[in-house]
Scaffold this motif. Structure first.
Motif, short mmCIF file in Angstrom:
data_model
loop_
_atom_site.label_atom_id
_atom_site.label_comp_id
_atom_site.label_asym_id
_atom_site.label_seq_id
_atom_site.Cartn_x
_atom_site.Cartn_y
_atom_site.Cartn_z
N ASP A 154 0.85 -1.19 0.00
CA ASP A 154 0.00 0.00 0.00
C ASP A 154 0.88 1.23 0.00
N MET A 155 0.31 2.31 -0.47
CA MET A 155 0.97 3.59 -0.26
C MET A 155 -0.14 4.60 0.01
N LYS A 156 -0.06 5.23 1.17
CA LYS A 156 -1.04 6.26 1.51
C LYS A 156 -0.33 7.61 1.44
N VAL A 157 -0.85 8.50 0.65
CA VAL A 157 -0.24 9.82 0.49
C VAL A 157 -1.22 10.86 1.01
N THR A 158 -0.81 11.64 2.01
CA THR A 158 -1.68 12.69 2.53
C THR A 158 -0.98 14.04 2.42
N PRO A 159 -1.74 15.07 2.05
CA PRO A 159 -1.14 16.40 1.97
C PRO A 159 -0.71 16.88 3.35
N VAL A 160 0.40 17.56 3.41
CA VAL A 160 0.90 18.18 4.64
C VAL A 160 1.27 19.61 4.27
N PRO A 161 0.88 20.59 5.09
CA PRO A 161 1.31 21.97 4.77
C PRO A 161 2.84 22.01 4.66
N LEU A 162 3.33 22.68 3.63
CA LEU A 162 4.77 22.67 3.36
C LEU A 162 5.57 23.11 4.58
N LYS A 163 5.00 24.08 5.34
CA LYS A 163 5.79 24.61 6.46
C LYS A 163 5.89 23.62 7.63
N LEU A 164 5.05 22.55 7.57
CA LEU A 164 5.08 21.56 8.65
C LEU A 164 5.79 20.26 8.26
N VAL A 165 6.32 20.19 7.05
CA VAL A 165 6.95 18.94 6.59
C VAL A 165 8.16 18.60 7.47
N LYS A 166 8.11 17.42 8.07
CA LYS A 166 9.15 17.02 9.03
C LYS A 166 10.50 16.79 8.36
N GLU A 167 11.55 17.19 9.02
CA GLU A 167 12.95 16.99 8.59
C GLU A 167 13.35 17.89 7.42
N TRP A 168 12.44 18.77 6.99
CA TRP A 168 12.80 19.72 5.95
C TRP A 168 12.68 21.13 6.52
N VAL A 169 13.60 22.01 6.16
CA VAL A 169 13.62 23.37 6.71
C VAL A 169 13.78 24.41 5.61
N TYR A 170 13.24 25.57 5.86
CA TYR A 170 13.54 26.72 5.01
C TYR A 170 14.62 27.52 5.71
N ASP A 229 -0.01 4.91 -9.29
CA ASP A 229 -0.56 3.61 -8.88
C ASP A 229 0.50 2.77 -8.16
N ILE A 230 0.92 3.27 -7.01
CA ILE A 230 1.81 2.56 -6.07
C ILE A 230 3.22 2.32 -6.65
N ILE A 231 3.30 1.44 -7.65
CA ILE A 231 4.61 1.15 -8.23
C ILE A 231 4.61 1.46 -9.73
N GLU A 232 5.80 1.77 -10.23
CA GLU A 232 5.99 1.78 -11.68
C GLU A 232 7.25 0.96 -11.97
N LEU A 233 7.43 0.62 -13.23
CA LEU A 233 8.57 -0.20 -13.60
C LEU A 233 9.76 0.69 -13.93
#
Lengths: 475, 475
Positions: free
Chosen positions: B285-301, B369-373
């Motif tokens: 499975d792959m679940k993708v949820t939107p996260v506000p850019l300013k709250l993305v963990k481990e990434w900084v401006y 769709d989860i995976i590509e070749l």
């Protein structure tokens, strides 16, 4: 991809075997009738908020199981530049996992037999219908929840050896399910493997399944989608002669066989078909956003069920189920109840001496990729009989007024009885009259049956209504 | 689908035409060099919050254009049971519309020529690269915004007649783009149609494009993805002999040609390949949820760019672009800058007398769709040279230690220069040593080149890195 394979020959022999040495078709019907009579069921509609183990989520109003498992009823908002309605909101079933729909095959007396199950589902008309060997959710087959293990799972999860003959991801109803897909799989076990067959299972040929599909509501949707993926190889003079020698085919069926096997004489080649799909997917958008169920516009909870303001389309009802066989099983669950029965039909027409199917590109809210390929006519919810539909359905008149000798196939078939309450749709294949135009609107395309079989192999091209009809094609 | 078509023969002739009567390949290189010299560009990195016409959204911190158009940089959270990292967050490009990548073809002196463009993109190494006739966003080609009409659009939108030879939806980089796809299209205009060719356009053969791909960063990614979809028909003795008679092929190329044309002698038939994909898509499975850019963990401006805590993977930078040709054009935009260059490579091996490509199923955050070749090896972001990567990359040693006579292809190729800042990856095709195993891990599968061409036709099977490599296969 294009050599005729042993499995294709075996499938074809099984499709021709309209009776079996194991059980004649009449005996299978009798057996299903008996299973039905042995079963006592009580299905009672109850208010959605009185269902045991289900509740409306406090924040969203979504209808969810207390365990968080199984499925939920949620709301979505659709915005699109396709069709005449630019946006709408609706409830939809969300069950974000891929289930198994699996059939075990075995050669008996030199003909491939399919192990089918007499299965009770609360929504079934006829209560007991012929189902695949295995219907399992991901929770079942990964055994995360340590529940009862479904029969024969060990052949599908690799624990016991079996040869995979077909293994495809196929979509469910796009108007009712949010991007739901199942793994449709057929495996073959060795001839000399003696497996213990429980009393609600039976060996039948592919020809018998197709024969049983001529009766109303006998073969369930899960069976139909799995067998729709069976292709019969590609045409060359030699293999076609071989096939023709196998069977005693009527002229009509011979035409159909040609359409099944031939890769030649198509009206549109594959590059044209792919281009037709690419063009539609490029030009049309569909944006789907979640909406709390309690805020879905034009839909209301009336204390009993969730229904559309005008009682159109479908309603979400609660049922209390008691099934008494040897033990009593009882549970509550939400189900989808249609506002009225629908119709799905393919129109076919000989073109270049070969039958072509008129395929419709159709946008539905739960589609994985904007559009899927649908039958010529698909009105699951429209008021098609009275003529009072909001907008006209192309080609519906050709279907409704077809003379008997042009009707290749006509039967009522059920949607899946685990989610859909007594929903049956008329399934038809109609041969077009001579004056039927070759030129069709931009969202329609003529394809041979073999072209459709190629598309079925790849994810999310043919929708479940189209596959249901294709599974009924016999020789 | 399986008859050899006129267009396939024409494509093949064009692929064999390594020089053209119109312009020799050396003249095309010279022409590109001259275009480069004529162009003055100044690309300067500036802080993201200083970009004209771009701003951080107040609520989400997403990086958006003032008009709401073009694209945005947003955050997503990924949860998956695939691989060793169960969840992560990252910035991603969201550009939810399907663009046109289109090439016009025309027969000149009996050989199909492709109309290519010398195009400047701010992120390009070599600044000017060879691009398709048309690169247009949906806003461009539907002309919603009444902007400048791209040259030759009228041949792609139906205003002027043209024959469609290829028309496919193809994915972009799944690690950087959220479900982005483009319409890859090749059309043919009549031989006697005299069209006016602006000075930054040029007619080249397919063989010349493939020849130019042996140079670093000359043929842009958009061109590579479009021509990767060109298949050369299916094998039978007659067509193969015809093809062999056309060209003066070396032994290696002859092998490659067999792999291109043959549908026989494959290790895995198409049902097995589809089953392999179905199994992976069902289990993972792959679940993708939107996260506000300013709250993305481990990434900084950091006041200049958005980067990962450890400076890994990539950063989002702002650039100020001045391009001076006859007029000066100036704009600001965000771009993706890689942490280091990467490598993409197919390992090939003769099996049953036919070259097979070792294909990897790969999960990426933006996949539809989860995976590509993907290619056998795809490390766009890993620190593959030093051995200090977080986890080992299968088959990387075979690629890095291949002897010269086993390297079929090796060149640096750029990612698309409109979004990616000076990102080049080493593209390689390597013939495996004799001891290379036939047995491979569950997310790898051997396929012939023609099987890959079949999969390319259908949506979202082959990823852009795999297609980039396949486009380089020559005869």
């Amino acid at each position: 991809m294009h050599k005729i394979k042993q499995s294709e020959i075996e499938f074809f022999k099984s499709a021709l075997a309209k009776d079996s040495d194991v059980y004649p078709t009449s005996a299978i019907l009798q057996w299903l009738k008996q299973k039905n009579e042995e079963t006592k069921t009580r299905i009672e509609q109850i208010p959605l908020d009185k269902m045991r183990m289900w509740h409306f989520d406090e924040v969203t109003g979504n209808l969810v199981h207390d365990s968080g498992r199984f499925f939920s009823i949620e709301g979505i908002r659709i915005e699109t530049n396709w069709g005449k309605v630019a946006s709408w909101e609706q409830p939809i079933i969300n069950q974000p996992e891929i289930g198994f729909l699996g059939i075990i095959c075995k050669k008996i007396n030199n003909v491939l037999h399919f192990l089918m199950q007499a299965k009770i589902e609360p929504g079934n008309l006829n209560m007991v219908q012929l189902s695949p060997t295995l219907q399992a959710t991901k929770s079942n087959y990964t055994r995360v929840h340590k529940g009862k293990v479904p029969a024969f799972l060990e052949y599908f999860n690799g624990e016991k050896p079996a040869k995979i003959l077909l293994d495809q991801l196929q979509s469910e109803q796009g108007a009712r399910f949010l991007r739901k897909r199942n793994r449709n799989i057929i495996i073959k076990i060795p001839e000399d493997e003696n497996i213990n067959i429980p009393e609600n299972f039976i060996w039948v040929t592919l020809g018998q399944i197709k024969e049983l599909m001529r009766y109303d509501n006998v073969v369930n949707m899960d069976s139909r989608t799995v067998i729709s993926g069976i292709s019969f190889g590609s045409y060359n003079e030699q293999t076609l002669e071989y096939f023709l020698a196998l069977g005693n085919l009527s002229i009509c069926n011979e035409h159909c066989l040609y359409s099944t096997l031939s890769f030649d004489n198509y009206l549109n080649d594959f590059d044209q078909i792919i281009s037709w799909i690419t063009n539609l997917k490029s030009r049309y958008d569909m944006k789907v956003t979640p909406v709390p169920l309690k805020l879905v516009k034009e839909w209301v909870y009336d204390g009993m069920s969730i229904r559309h303001n005008n009682n159109q389309f479908f309603s979400v009802i609660g049922v209390n189920v008691d099934i008494e066989n040897r033990e009593v099983i009882s549970w509550d669950q939400p189900m989808i109840k249609p506002a009225q029965e629908g119709i799905v039909a393919f129109i076919v027409k000989p073109i270049n001496g070969l039958y072509h199917f008129l395929v419709q590109a159709k946008l539905e809210a739960g589609n994985f990729d904007i559009i899927e390929l649908a039958p010529t006519v698909q009105c699951l919810t429209g008021n098609y009989r009275t003529g009072f539909q909001e907008y006209s359905v192309p080609f519906i008149n050709e279907v409704l007024t077809a003379s008997d000798n042009k009707i290749w196939y006509s039967a009522y078939q059920s949607e899946e009885g685990g989610r859909f309450y007594k929903e049956q749709n008329k399934n038809m294949i109609i041969e077009a009259g001579e004056n039927f135009p070759l030129e069709v609107p931009e969202n329609y395309c003529w394809m041979t049956l073999n072209q459709l079989f190629v598309l079925i192999r790849f994810n999310n091209y043919l929708n479940i209504a189209a596959r249901s009809l294709i599974s009924a094609v016999s020789f």
